[in-house]
Design a protein around this motif. Structure first.
Motif, short mmCIF file in Angstrom:
data_model
loop_
_atom_site.label_atom_id
_atom_site.label_comp_id
_atom_site.label_asym_id
_atom_site.label_seq_id
_atom_site.Cartn_x
_atom_site.Cartn_y
_atom_site.Cartn_z
N GLU A 64 0.82 -1.21 0.00
CA GLU A 64 0.00 0.00 0.00
C GLU A 64 0.85 1.27 0.00
O GLU A 64 2.08 1.19 -0.12
CB GLU A 64 -1.08 -0.02 1.09
N GLY A 65 0.18 2.42 0.11
CA GLY A 65 0.82 3.70 -0.13
C GLY A 65 2.16 3.88 0.56
O GLY A 65 3.11 4.42 -0.02
N MET A 66 2.25 3.37 1.77
CA MET A 66 3.47 3.59 2.55
C MET A 66 4.69 2.97 1.87
O MET A 66 5.81 3.46 2.02
CB MET A 66 3.28 3.02 3.96
N LEU A 69 6.29 5.58 -0.27
CA LEU A 69 7.06 6.56 0.50
C LEU A 69 8.39 5.94 0.94
O LEU A 69 9.46 6.56 0.83
CB LEU A 69 6.27 7.00 1.75
N PHE A 91 1.73 13.55 8.26
CA PHE A 91 2.48 12.85 7.21
C PHE A 91 3.72 13.63 6.81
O PHE A 91 4.76 13.04 6.52
CB PHE A 91 1.58 12.54 6.01
N VAL A 138 4.08 17.00 1.36
CA VAL A 138 2.81 16.28 1.31
C VAL A 138 1.78 17.19 0.66
O VAL A 138 1.65 18.35 1.04
CB VAL A 138 2.36 15.90 2.75
N CYS A 140 -1.86 16.52 0.18
CA CYS A 140 -3.02 16.61 1.09
C CYS A 140 -2.67 15.94 2.41
O CYS A 140 -2.33 14.76 2.45
CB CYS A 140 -4.24 15.92 0.48
N THR A 142 -3.99 14.19 5.03
CA THR A 142 -5.25 13.48 5.30
C THR A 142 -5.74 13.64 6.75
O THR A 142 -6.95 13.74 6.97
CB THR A 142 -5.08 11.97 4.97
N ASP A 167 4.16 13.35 -1.58
CA ASP A 167 3.10 12.41 -1.17
C ASP A 167 1.77 12.97 -1.67
O ASP A 167 1.26 13.96 -1.13
CB ASP A 167 3.13 12.28 0.35
N VAL A 169 -0.84 10.88 -1.95
CA VAL A 169 -1.67 9.69 -1.70
C VAL A 169 -3.16 10.05 -1.60
O VAL A 169 -4.00 9.39 -2.20
CB VAL A 169 -1.17 8.96 -0.42
N SER A 170 -3.48 11.10 -0.85
CA SER A 170 -4.91 11.36 -0.63
C SER A 170 -5.44 12.54 -1.44
O SER A 170 -6.59 12.92 -1.27
CB SER A 170 -5.19 11.57 0.86
N ALA A 190 -1.78 6.02 -3.98
CA ALA A 190 -2.21 4.71 -3.48
C ALA A 190 -3.57 4.37 -4.09
O ALA A 190 -4.32 5.26 -4.49
CB ALA A 190 -2.29 4.72 -1.96
N GLN A 192 -6.31 2.94 -2.79
CA GLN A 192 -7.57 2.89 -2.01
C GLN A 192 -8.12 4.25 -1.62
O GLN A 192 -9.04 4.32 -0.82
CB GLN A 192 -7.34 2.05 -0.73
N LYS A 193 -7.54 5.31 -2.15
CA LYS A 193 -8.02 6.64 -1.77
C LYS A 193 -9.00 7.11 -2.84
O LYS A 193 -10.00 6.46 -3.05
CB LYS A 193 -6.83 7.58 -1.58
N1 PLP Z 1 0.29 9.44 2.92
C1 PLP Z 1 -0.90 9.96 3.21
C2 PLP Z 1 -1.13 11.43 3.03
C3 PLP Z 1 -1.93 9.14 3.68
O1 PLP Z 1 -3.13 9.65 3.98
C4 PLP Z 1 -1.67 7.75 3.85
C5 PLP Z 1 -2.71 6.87 4.38
O2 PLP Z 1 -3.70 7.28 4.91
C6 PLP Z 1 -0.40 7.26 3.53
C7 PLP Z 1 0.55 8.13 3.06
C8 PLP Z 1 -0.07 5.83 3.71
O3 PLP Z 1 -0.81 5.06 2.83
P1 PLP Z 1 -1.19 3.57 3.19
O4 PLP Z 1 -2.08 3.59 4.36
O5 PLP Z 1 -1.85 3.09 1.92
O6 PLP Z 1 0.07 2.85 3.44
#
Ligand code: PLP
Length: 391
Positions: A64-66, A69, A91, A138, A140, A142, A167, A169-170, A190, A192-193
């Motif tokens: 997943e997203g992490m 990163l 983040f 970053v 957004c 989140t 980042d 991701v969101s 990622a 799933q967002k």
């Molecule tokens: N970066 C941001 C801004 C996020 O909101 C998230 C997850 O909520 C992540 C990174 C990490 O993504 P993941 O939970 O898919 O590993």
């Protein structure tokens, strides 16, 4: 027992629509041996490139997203190297921990969580730390629903030939992400967002400049799986290319279906939908007496964080809302836990009917728990939408 009509309104994972869920069930394959899968993966990378505003194909990694990163920081930074960490949220700050974990030295440029960073502060930090070659930021945040105006920050970084790790991701697929036009180097997303695909895939776009830095490293990348050079060696640069590890074909098929749906709607139309609905959410919440955390001019289109009313038990309230109203709302993280509630309006969550149901559930829960309201969130939401339409 899980209700059939339950509704996920968290800022990722988001609801996964039926066509995307169906794609998950396609017959399996061995990605490394299947020419169709190679073609599919190439096309997926190009579609994501359009969504991320880059002409480069986007890498889709299983994890997943992490993971994105982690891989970006592990691959780009070297031990003892100073790395500029732009931090006005959890983040943003968290990038500093990653940088440290891989032996580099974070140089923080900070602002309070409800404020954005001025490009001049980045200028100043670069003048004081001329050895900086990499910066993290970053788009957004989140946990707070704050959208950083990264374009101006990236301009400063670009002028100083500093490689950026962004980042997104969101924000990706909810607010515009213009990787090439902004001169962003490594951009991360990622599944799933706001793409509303199942969790489990990291999206990574890497500029030529960033690849050069990875290629010029004096030290070995201190990561095995989270190692972008493996992708370059086996996939991007190889004559007989192959995947470094087995791609999650089912999740990728679902992500492909999600990209198709988004591109069929059109990116501009999707951004406009997110903007309109998120504005109406904020108007409704404020009208009902809640305090929205992010300043209006920097509010994200993908998520809204608002203050938990005084004296309300955050976890108990949200648990009851899930069990009795069937609607899942998120809290926040770390020091913001218990202080903020969050509603996701990204991807499949950015739909009038779903947000209306969220507002009704919030209202019902507040009334049941005797939490005072200045107005009906559901009615205010509809009224705000009507005004948006008339405008
Ligand atoms: N970066 C941001 C801004 C996020 O909101 C998230 C997850 O909520 C992540 C990174 C990490 O993504 P993941 O939970 O898919 O590993």
């Amino acid at each position: 027992m899980q209700r059939d009509d339950r509704l996920l309104m968290t800022p990722g994972p988001t609801e996964v629509e039926e066509p995307v869920r169906r794609a998950l069930g396609r017959p399996t394959t061995n990605p490394d041996l299947d020419p169709d899968f190679y073609r599919f993966y190439d096309e997926l990378g190009q579609k994501l490139g359009r969504i991320m505003g880059t002409r480069r194909p986007v890498l889709v990694l299983t994890g997943e997203g992490m993971l994105g990163l982690d891989a970006a920081v592990a691959s780009l930074v070297e031990p003892d190297e100073p790395v500029l960490v732009l931090s006005n949220g959890l983040f943003g700050r968290g990038f500093g921990d990653l940088v440290e974990r891989y032996g580099a030295r974070p140089v923080y440029v900070e602002a309070p969580f409800d404020q954005v960073l001025a490009p001049e502060k980045v200028e100043e930090a670069l003048a004081a730390n001329p050895r900086v070659r990499v910066a993290t930021l970053v788009h957004c945040e989140t946990p707070t629903g704050l959208l950083n105006p990264v374009e101006g920050l990236l301009r400063v970084l670009g002028e100083h030939q500093v490689i950026s790790i962004v980042d997104a991701v969101s924000s990706l697929a909810a607010d515009p992400v213009e990787t090439d036009a902004w001169g962003a180097d490594v951009v991360l997303g990622a599944s799933q967002k706001a793409l509303s695909a199942p969790t489990g895939l990291a999206l990574v776009s890497v500029s030529d400049r960033a690849w050069e830095k990875v290629g010029r490293r004096k030290t070995r990348i201190p990561a095995f799986y989270a190692n972008l050079l493996e992708w370059k060696r086996t996939w991007l640069d190889a004559r007989d290319r192959f995947f470094p590890y087995t791609p999650a074909a089912a999740e990728m098929a679902a992500l492909g279906a999600a990209c198709d749906a988004l591109l069929a709607e059109g990116l501009e139309a999707a951004f406009a939908r997110h903007r309109r609905l998120s504005r109406a959410v904020r108007v409704a919440l404020r009208g009902a007496g809640f305090r929205v955390y992010a300043p209006e001019e920097h509010a994200a289109s993908s998520v809204t964080a608002f203050l938990v009313p005084e004296g309300v038990d955050d976890r108990a309230f949200r648990r009851r809302m899930w069990e009795e109203q069937g609607v899942m709302m998120a809290g926040s993280l770390a020091e913001l836990e218990g202080r903020l509630w969050r509603v996701g309006h990204m991807g499949a969550g950015a739909r009038e009917d779903r947000l209306f149901r969220f507002m009704r559930a919030l209202e019902a829960r507040c009334r049941a728990d005797a939490v005072p309201l200045a107005g009906s969130p559901a009615e205010l939401f509809l009224e705000a939408l009507r005004k948006e339409e008339a405008a």
